[in-house]
Design a protein around this motif. Structure first.
Motif, PDB file in Angstrom:
ATOM      1  N   ILE A 255       0.883  -1.168   0.042  1.00  0.00           N
ATOM      2  CA  ILE A 255       0.037  -0.160  -0.026  1.00  0.00           C
ATOM      3  C   ILE A 255       0.974   1.411   0.097  1.00  0.00           C
ATOM      4  CG2 ILE A 255      -1.625   1.448   1.359  1.00  0.00           C
ATOM      5  CD1 ILE A 255      -2.790  -1.392   2.376  1.00  0.00           C
ATOM      6  N   LEU A 256       2.020   1.307   0.895  1.00  0.00           N
ATOM      7  CA  LEU A 256       2.814   2.516   0.804  1.00  0.00           C
ATOM      8  C   LEU A 256       3.615   2.603  -0.478  1.00  0.00           C
ATOM      9  CD1 LEU A 256       3.984   4.515   2.959  1.00  0.00           C
ATOM     10  CD2 LEU A 256       5.743   2.937   3.543  1.00  0.00           C
ATOM     11  N   ILE A 266      -8.138  -2.518  -3.788  1.00  0.00           N
ATOM     12  CA  ILE A 266      -7.794  -3.814  -3.319  1.00  0.00           C
ATOM     13  C   ILE A 266      -7.412  -4.562  -4.628  1.00  0.00           C
ATOM     14  CG2 ILE A 266     -10.239  -4.540  -3.546  1.00  0.00           C
ATOM     15  CD1 ILE A 266      -9.750  -6.037  -1.128  1.00  0.00           C
ATOM     16  N   THR A 267      -7.869  -4.321  -5.586  1.00  0.00           N
ATOM     17  CA  THR A 267      -7.407  -5.105  -6.730  1.00  0.00           C
ATOM     18  C   THR A 267      -5.830  -4.808  -7.065  1.00  0.00           C
ATOM     19  OG1 THR A 267      -9.566  -5.122  -7.812  1.00  0.00           O
ATOM     20  CG2 THR A 267      -7.954  -5.564  -9.211  1.00  0.00           C
ATOM     21  N   GLN A 268      -5.506  -3.682  -7.200  1.00  0.00           N
ATOM     22  CA  GLN A 268      -3.934  -3.374  -7.427  1.00  0.00           C
ATOM     23  C   GLN A 268      -3.154  -3.840  -6.492  1.00  0.00           C
ATOM     24  OE1 GLN A 268      -4.774   1.050  -7.399  1.00  0.00           O
ATOM     25  NE2 GLN A 268      -4.160   1.065  -9.450  1.00  0.00           N
ATOM     26  N   VAL A 269      -3.484  -3.991  -5.068  1.00  0.00           N
ATOM     27  CA  VAL A 269      -2.725  -4.408  -3.965  1.00  0.00           C
ATOM     28  C   VAL A 269      -2.863  -6.042  -4.117  1.00  0.00           C
ATOM     29  CG1 VAL A 269      -2.745  -4.770  -1.458  1.00  0.00           C
ATOM     30  CG2 VAL A 269      -3.369  -2.537  -2.346  1.00  0.00           C
ATOM     31  N   ALA A 270      -3.796  -6.801  -4.532  1.00  0.00           N
ATOM     32  CA  ALA A 270      -3.852  -8.183  -4.632  1.00  0.00           C
ATOM     33  C   ALA A 270      -2.802  -8.463  -5.636  1.00  0.00           C
ATOM     34  CB  ALA A 270      -5.153  -8.851  -4.858  1.00  0.00           C
ATOM     35  N   GLU A 271      -2.953  -7.799  -6.781  1.00  0.00           N
ATOM     36  CA  GLU A 271      -2.260  -7.875  -8.030  1.00  0.00           C
ATOM     37  C   GLU A 271      -0.780  -8.015  -7.531  1.00  0.00           C
ATOM     38  OE1 GLU A 271      -3.383  -5.485 -11.177  1.00  0.00           O
ATOM     39  OE2 GLU A 271      -5.028  -6.643 -11.527  1.00  0.00           O
ATOM     40  N   ARG A 272      -0.239  -7.133  -6.831  1.00  0.00           N
ATOM     41  CA  ARG A 272       1.050  -6.843  -6.384  1.00  0.00           C
ATOM     42  C   ARG A 272       1.413  -7.934  -5.506  1.00  0.00           C
ATOM     43  NH1 ARG A 272       4.693  -2.237  -5.762  1.00  0.00           N
ATOM     44  NH2 ARG A 272       3.470  -1.218  -7.253  1.00  0.00           N
ATOM     45  N   LEU A 273       0.552  -8.482  -4.802  1.00  0.00           N
ATOM     46  CA  LEU A 273       0.818  -9.648  -3.760  1.00  0.00           C
ATOM     47  C   LEU A 273       0.599 -11.139  -4.440  1.00  0.00           C
ATOM     48  CD1 LEU A 273      -1.147  -8.289  -0.658  1.00  0.00           C
ATOM     49  CD2 LEU A 273       1.416  -8.623  -0.955  1.00  0.00           C
ATOM     50  N   GLY A 274       0.198 -10.991  -5.657  1.00  0.00           N
ATOM     51  CA  GLY A 274      -0.106 -12.231  -6.435  1.00  0.00           C
ATOM     52  C   GLY A 274      -0.886 -13.188  -5.779  1.00  0.00           C
ATOM     53  N   PRO A 276      -5.777 -13.527  -5.504  1.00  0.00           N
ATOM     54  CA  PRO A 276      -7.220 -12.948  -5.941  1.00  0.00           C
ATOM     55  C   PRO A 276      -7.480 -12.095  -4.682  1.00  0.00           C
ATOM     56  CG  PRO A 276      -7.073 -15.348  -5.909  1.00  0.00           C
ATOM     57  CD  PRO A 276      -5.739 -14.851  -5.171  1.00  0.00           C
ATOM     58  N   TYR A 277      -8.253 -10.804  -5.238  1.00  0.00           N
ATOM     59  CA  TYR A 277      -8.747  -9.820  -4.471  1.00  0.00           C
ATOM     60  C   TYR A 277      -9.425 -10.451  -3.408  1.00  0.00           C
ATOM     61  CZ  TYR A 277     -13.384  -9.695  -6.232  1.00  0.00           C
ATOM     62  OH  TYR A 277     -14.756  -9.808  -6.460  1.00  0.00           O
ATOM     63  N   TRP A 278     -10.348 -11.415  -3.639  1.00  0.00           N
ATOM     64  CA  TRP A 278     -11.179 -11.713  -2.546  1.00  0.00           C
ATOM     65  C   TRP A 278     -10.432 -12.600  -1.440  1.00  0.00           C
ATOM     66  CZ3 TRP A 278     -11.712 -13.417  -7.801  1.00  0.00           C
ATOM     67  CH2 TRP A 278     -11.232 -14.718  -8.085  1.00  0.00           C
ATOM     68  N   THR A 279      -9.372 -13.176  -1.778  1.00  0.00           N
ATOM     69  CA  THR A 279      -8.509 -13.786  -0.864  1.00  0.00           C
ATOM     70  C   THR A 279      -8.003 -12.685   0.304  1.00  0.00           C
ATOM     71  OG1 THR A 279      -7.756 -15.643  -2.244  1.00  0.00           O
ATOM     72  CG2 THR A 279      -6.400 -15.197  -0.239  1.00  0.00           C
ATOM     73  N   LEU A 280      -7.384 -11.639  -0.499  1.00  0.00           N
ATOM     74  CA  LEU A 280      -6.698 -10.645   0.434  1.00  0.00           C
ATOM     75  C   LEU A 280      -8.019 -10.002   1.148  1.00  0.00           C
ATOM     76  CD1 LEU A 280      -4.620  -8.185   1.171  1.00  0.00           C
ATOM     77  CD2 LEU A 280      -5.287  -7.143  -1.319  1.00  0.00           C
TER      78      LEU A 280
END
Length: 350
Positions: A255-256, A266-274, A276-280
């Motif tokens: 996020i930072l 949340i989609t951008q953060v999830a993509e960076r983490l590799g 799915p957004y729903w898992t995040l």
């Protein structure tokens, strides 16, 4: 007709609930005994390689439920979970099973099951209660994304019944058994396994039995063993909490990094983490956060860090925290800390 499992439809949310890998032990042999190929079933449902898991490792409960469904189809055994649970020795639950078996009485065993079950299987509860002459043991999974857990519910209640029978004898039968799911096509098998009336479409998955049974001593009661098992379960709980804390730190870092480009979705953060957004989304919820609240918390913490000792100006800080206008940052800072960022800098000598 049993629904065949899938790995999850593209774009659809998937459950993140996990259960300790001890539940997999013996499943391959039972599938083979009924004429199917365990490797085929496990690989189709995402559990390949899980037979070698240590008891403290976890597997996806959704994948486990899909495995039970697929095994029911491949073995032509509609009530596969029921029969697997009926022959499942409680000690094969691993630490949870031994925590119950080593308890001093049946009442203590069920209390300990209720206490430690969330460590064994998250997003899930076992509740032990009594009202007058009737005691009850309830089981449920509080995960709306779990595709279907009829087989799991029937398996679990059969195993819980085996724990009670360990104390009260193999011929012991409940007063009644309730299931939330609709009645399957062949309910006579359920009454054969439990030895009592079985009702479907009920509010809870429950075993009802006489309260007097709770005083029955557990045959393998062992205070020293129970103490050791309790310590092991609490270590697993601490390890899970540590992993969640590490995960939160990782999310905060992403996020930072994204904030200078604007408010990260949340989609951008999830993509960076590799992931799915729903898992995040679910993992954040399990840690007591929403995406919006975590973004605001990151902004709040780093606003002070950036402004302290004049490291950054107010306008630079607003940019680094993803605010398109300095006035929006000033309003947020005042809401967080009760004064404007310029006033705060003045009091700290920045």
């Amino acid at each position: 007709m049993t629904r065949l499992p899938t790995q999850g439809r593209s774009g659809s949310p998937a459950s993140s609930t996990t259960v300790l890998a001890s539940v997999v032990y013996g499943l391959d042999a039972f599938i083979a005994r009924l004429g199917a190929q365990p490797v085929d079933v496990f690989s189709r449902c995402g559990l390949e390689g899980r037979l070698s898991s240590t008891p403290s490792e976890t597997v996806s409960l959704d994948a486990y439920c899909r495995t039970l469904d697929y095994a029911a189809s491949k073995t032509a055994t509609a009530n596969f979970g029921l029969w697997f649970g009926h022959q499942f020795a409680p000690r094969r639950l691993g630490m949870l099973g031994y925590a119950a078996l080593s308890s001093s009485s049946l009442g203590d065993a069920l209390d300990n099951l209720a206490t430690f079950f969330p460590i064994h299987q998250d997003n899930s509860i076992v509740t032990h209660s009594r009202q007058g002459e009737t005691a009850r043991l309830d089981y449920d999974v509080g995960d709306p994304l779990l595709h279907d857990h009829r087989q799991d519910a029937e398996l679990t209640l059969a195993v819980l019944c085996n724990i009670i029978r360990d104390a009260c004898g193999q011929n012991w039968t409940p007063v009644a058994v309730h299931f939330r799911n609709k009645a399957p096509s062949c309910t006579n098998e359920h009454e054969k396994v439990f030895g009592c009336k079985v009702l479907f479409g009920q509010e809870t998955n429950s075993i009802l039995f006489p309260s007097a049974s709770l005083a029955t001593p557990m045959p393998a009661a062992d205070g020293l063993l129970f103490s050791a098992i309790k310590d092991g379960l609490l270590q697993i709980q601490a390890h899970k909490q540590s992993l969640e804390q590490d995960f939160l730190l990782q999310v905060r870092g992403v996020i930072l990094d994204l904030l200078p480009h604007g408010h990260p979705s949340i989609t951008q953060v999830a993509e960076r983490l590799g992931c799915p957004y729903w898992t995040l989304q679910r993992r954040l919820a399990a840690s007591g956060f929403t995406h919006r609240l975590l973004v605001e918390d990151v902004r709040r913490q780093h606003a002070l860090k950036y402004l302290r000792n004049g490291e950054h100006s107010v306008s630079q800080t607003a940019f680094l925290l993803g605010y398109s206008e300095g006035s929006a940052f000033t309003r947020a800072f005042t809401r967080w800390h009760g004064c404007s960022p310029r006033s705060w800098q003045g009091t700290t000598g920045g």
